[in-house]
Scaffold this motif. Sequence first.
Motif, PDB file in Angstrom:
ATOM      1  N   ARG A 146     -12.099   5.204   0.933  1.00  0.00           N
ATOM      2  CA  ARG A 146     -10.988   5.960   1.536  1.00  0.00           C
ATOM      3  C   ARG A 146      -9.654   5.579   0.898  1.00  0.00           C
ATOM      4  N   GLN A 147      -9.395   4.292   0.813  1.00  0.00           N
ATOM      5  CA  GLN A 147      -8.151   3.817   0.222  1.00  0.00           C
ATOM      6  C   GLN A 147      -8.097   4.147  -1.270  1.00  0.00           C
ATOM      7  N   GLY A 148      -9.252   4.124  -1.928  1.00  0.00           N
ATOM      8  CA  GLY A 148      -9.315   4.473  -3.349  1.00  0.00           C
ATOM      9  C   GLY A 148      -8.914   5.915  -3.607  1.00  0.00           C
ATOM     10  N   ARG A 149      -9.330   6.814  -2.722  1.00  0.00           N
ATOM     11  CA  ARG A 149      -8.921   8.219  -2.869  1.00  0.00           C
ATOM     12  C   ARG A 149      -7.408   8.354  -2.695  1.00  0.00           C
ATOM     13  N   TYR A 150      -6.845   7.633  -1.737  1.00  0.00           N
ATOM     14  CA  TYR A 150      -5.390   7.654  -1.519  1.00  0.00           C
ATOM     15  C   TYR A 150      -4.673   7.098  -2.747  1.00  0.00           C
ATOM     16  N   LEU A 151      -5.161   5.949  -3.256  1.00  0.00           N
ATOM     17  CA  LEU A 151      -4.558   5.345  -4.441  1.00  0.00           C
ATOM     18  C   LEU A 151      -4.631   6.296  -5.632  1.00  0.00           C
ATOM     19  N   ALA A 152      -5.777   6.951  -5.821  1.00  0.00           N
ATOM     20  CA  ALA A 152      -5.951   7.885  -6.934  1.00  0.00           C
ATOM     21  C   ALA A 152      -4.915   9.006  -6.860  1.00  0.00           C
ATOM     22  N   ALA A 153      -4.707   9.551  -5.672  1.00  0.00           N
ATOM     23  CA  ALA A 153      -3.717  10.625  -5.511  1.00  0.00           C
ATOM     24  C   ALA A 153      -2.315  10.127  -5.849  1.00  0.00           C
ATOM     25  N   ARG A 154      -1.994   8.926  -5.405  1.00  0.00           N
ATOM     26  CA  ARG A 154      -0.664   8.358  -5.692  1.00  0.00           C
ATOM     27  C   ARG A 154      -0.492   8.100  -7.194  1.00  0.00           C
ATOM     28  N   LEU A 155      -1.538   7.597  -7.836  1.00  0.00           N
ATOM     29  CA  LEU A 155      -1.459   7.342  -9.274  1.00  0.00           C
ATOM     30  C   LEU A 155      -1.307   8.631 -10.058  1.00  0.00           C
ATOM     31  N   GLU A 156      -2.071   9.652  -9.685  1.00  0.00           N
ATOM     32  CA  GLU A 156      -1.943  10.935 -10.372  1.00  0.00           C
ATOM     33  C   GLU A 156      -0.548  11.524 -10.186  1.00  0.00           C
ATOM     34  N   ALA A 157       0.031  11.349  -9.004  1.00  0.00           N
ATOM     35  CA  ALA A 157       1.402  11.822  -8.763  1.00  0.00           C
ATOM     36  C   ALA A 157       2.390  11.070  -9.649  1.00  0.00           C
ATOM     37  N   MET A 158       2.191   9.773  -9.813  1.00  0.00           N
ATOM     38  CA  MET A 158       3.064   8.983 -10.691  1.00  0.00           C
ATOM     39  C   MET A 158       2.940   9.451 -12.133  1.00  0.00           C
ATOM     40  N   LYS A 159       1.727   9.778 -12.542  1.00  0.00           N
ATOM     41  CA  LYS A 159       1.497  10.249 -13.905  1.00  0.00           C
ATOM     42  C   LYS A 159       2.276  11.536 -14.163  1.00  0.00           C
ATOM     43  N   GLN A 160       2.317  12.425 -13.178  1.00  0.00           N
ATOM     44  CA  GLN A 160       3.057  13.678 -13.310  1.00  0.00           C
ATOM     45  C   GLN A 160       4.566  13.473 -13.243  1.00  0.00           C
ATOM     46  N   LYS A 161       5.002  12.551 -12.420  1.00  0.00           N
ATOM     47  CA  LYS A 161       6.430  12.372 -12.147  1.00  0.00           C
ATOM     48  C   LYS A 161       7.172  11.565 -13.211  1.00  0.00           C
ATOM     49  N   TYR A 162       6.555  10.509 -13.727  1.00  0.00           N
ATOM     50  CA  TYR A 162       7.262   9.582 -14.608  1.00  0.00           C
ATOM     51  C   TYR A 162       6.844   9.751 -16.059  1.00  0.00           C
ATOM     52  N   SER A 163       7.832   9.862 -16.922  1.00  0.00           N
ATOM     53  CA  SER A 163       7.550  10.054 -18.344  1.00  0.00           C
ATOM     54  C   SER A 163       6.950   8.812 -18.991  1.00  0.00           C
ATOM     55  N   CYS A 164       7.132   7.666 -18.388  1.00  0.00           N
ATOM     56  CA  CYS A 164       6.597   6.434 -18.971  1.00  0.00           C
ATOM     57  C   CYS A 164       5.140   6.171 -18.578  1.00  0.00           C
ATOM     58  N   VAL A 165       4.566   6.996 -17.707  1.00  0.00           N
ATOM     59  CA  VAL A 165       3.158   6.823 -17.333  1.00  0.00           C
ATOM     60  C   VAL A 165       2.327   7.776 -18.183  1.00  0.00           C
ATOM     61  N   GLY A 166       1.677   7.200 -19.192  1.00  0.00           N
ATOM     62  CA  GLY A 166       0.898   8.010 -20.116  1.00  0.00           C
ATOM     63  C   GLY A 166      -0.448   8.414 -19.549  1.00  0.00           C
ATOM     64  N   ASP A 167      -1.059   7.521 -18.795  1.00  0.00           N
ATOM     65  CA  ASP A 167      -2.351   7.824 -18.210  1.00  0.00           C
ATOM     66  C   ASP A 167      -2.601   6.862 -17.056  1.00  0.00           C
ATOM     67  N   VAL A 168      -3.501   7.270 -16.182  1.00  0.00           N
ATOM     68  CA  VAL A 168      -3.969   6.406 -15.099  1.00  0.00           C
ATOM     69  C   VAL A 168      -5.482   6.500 -15.058  1.00  0.00           C
ATOM     70  N   ARG A 169      -6.126   5.377 -14.763  1.00  0.00           N
ATOM     71  CA  ARG A 169      -7.578   5.345 -14.627  1.00  0.00           C
ATOM     72  C   ARG A 169      -7.891   4.519 -13.392  1.00  0.00           C
ATOM     73  N   TYR A 170      -8.940   4.905 -12.681  1.00  0.00           N
ATOM     74  CA  TYR A 170      -9.234   4.216 -11.429  1.00  0.00           C
ATOM     75  C   TYR A 170     -10.679   4.442 -11.019  1.00  0.00           C
ATOM     76  N   LYS A 171     -11.178   3.498 -10.276  1.00  0.00           N
ATOM     77  CA  LYS A 171     -12.493   3.585  -9.634  1.00  0.00           C
ATOM     78  C   LYS A 171     -12.380   2.741  -8.380  1.00  0.00           C
ATOM     79  N   GLY A 172     -12.441   3.378  -7.228  1.00  0.00           N
ATOM     80  CA  GLY A 172     -12.218   2.647  -5.981  1.00  0.00           C
ATOM     81  C   GLY A 172     -10.806   2.091  -5.973  1.00  0.00           C
ATOM     82  N   LEU A 173     -10.666   0.797  -5.794  1.00  0.00           N
ATOM     83  CA  LEU A 173      -9.343   0.174  -5.793  1.00  0.00           C
ATOM     84  C   LEU A 173      -9.029  -0.541  -7.112  1.00  0.00           C
ATOM     85  N   PHE A 174      -9.892  -0.390  -8.108  1.00  0.00           N
ATOM     86  CA  PHE A 174      -9.589  -0.897  -9.442  1.00  0.00           C
ATOM     87  C   PHE A 174      -8.822   0.196 -10.164  1.00  0.00           C
TER      88      PHE A 174
END
Length: 138
Positions: A79-107
């Motif tokens: 559950r928390q991993g899905r929330y984290l994934a959504a937040r990371l993807e939002a950061m990837k879209q919002k910030y020019s310095c975030v080139g990519d995000v990768r995740y599995k669960g809470l890693f």
Amino acid sequence: MARHPAFGIRPDIVTCAKGLTSGYLPLGAVIVSDSIAKYFETNMLWGGLTYSGHPVCCAAAVANLQIYEEENIFANVERQGRYLAARLEAMKQKYSCVGDVRYKGLFSVIELVRDKTTREPLAHLMAAVRRWPALRHI
């Protein structure tokens, strides 16, 4: 040994440690496949450490694993991993310095870049990677 559901693999050897006792007591374990376990039924592995199999540490691990099950820890990680994934993807879209995000669960990993198109690393420490090519695969 069970197949790993996320990756569809069946490992021969799995090592684990801190999570067994939540880091409160020193304990590690090696989980092996049936074929490896069978070998050691007749071939002694003469090794060990000061804290190997200490009964207090083992009791803590058993209690900790029971808590994992009773409190549905792994379901919460999903559950928390899905929330984290959504937040990371939002950061990837919002910030020019975030080139990519990768995740599995809470890693997770956030790749920081100077430029999303070229993927030039942002960190000045990446100069070491350029000097020592062997570090590129770490």
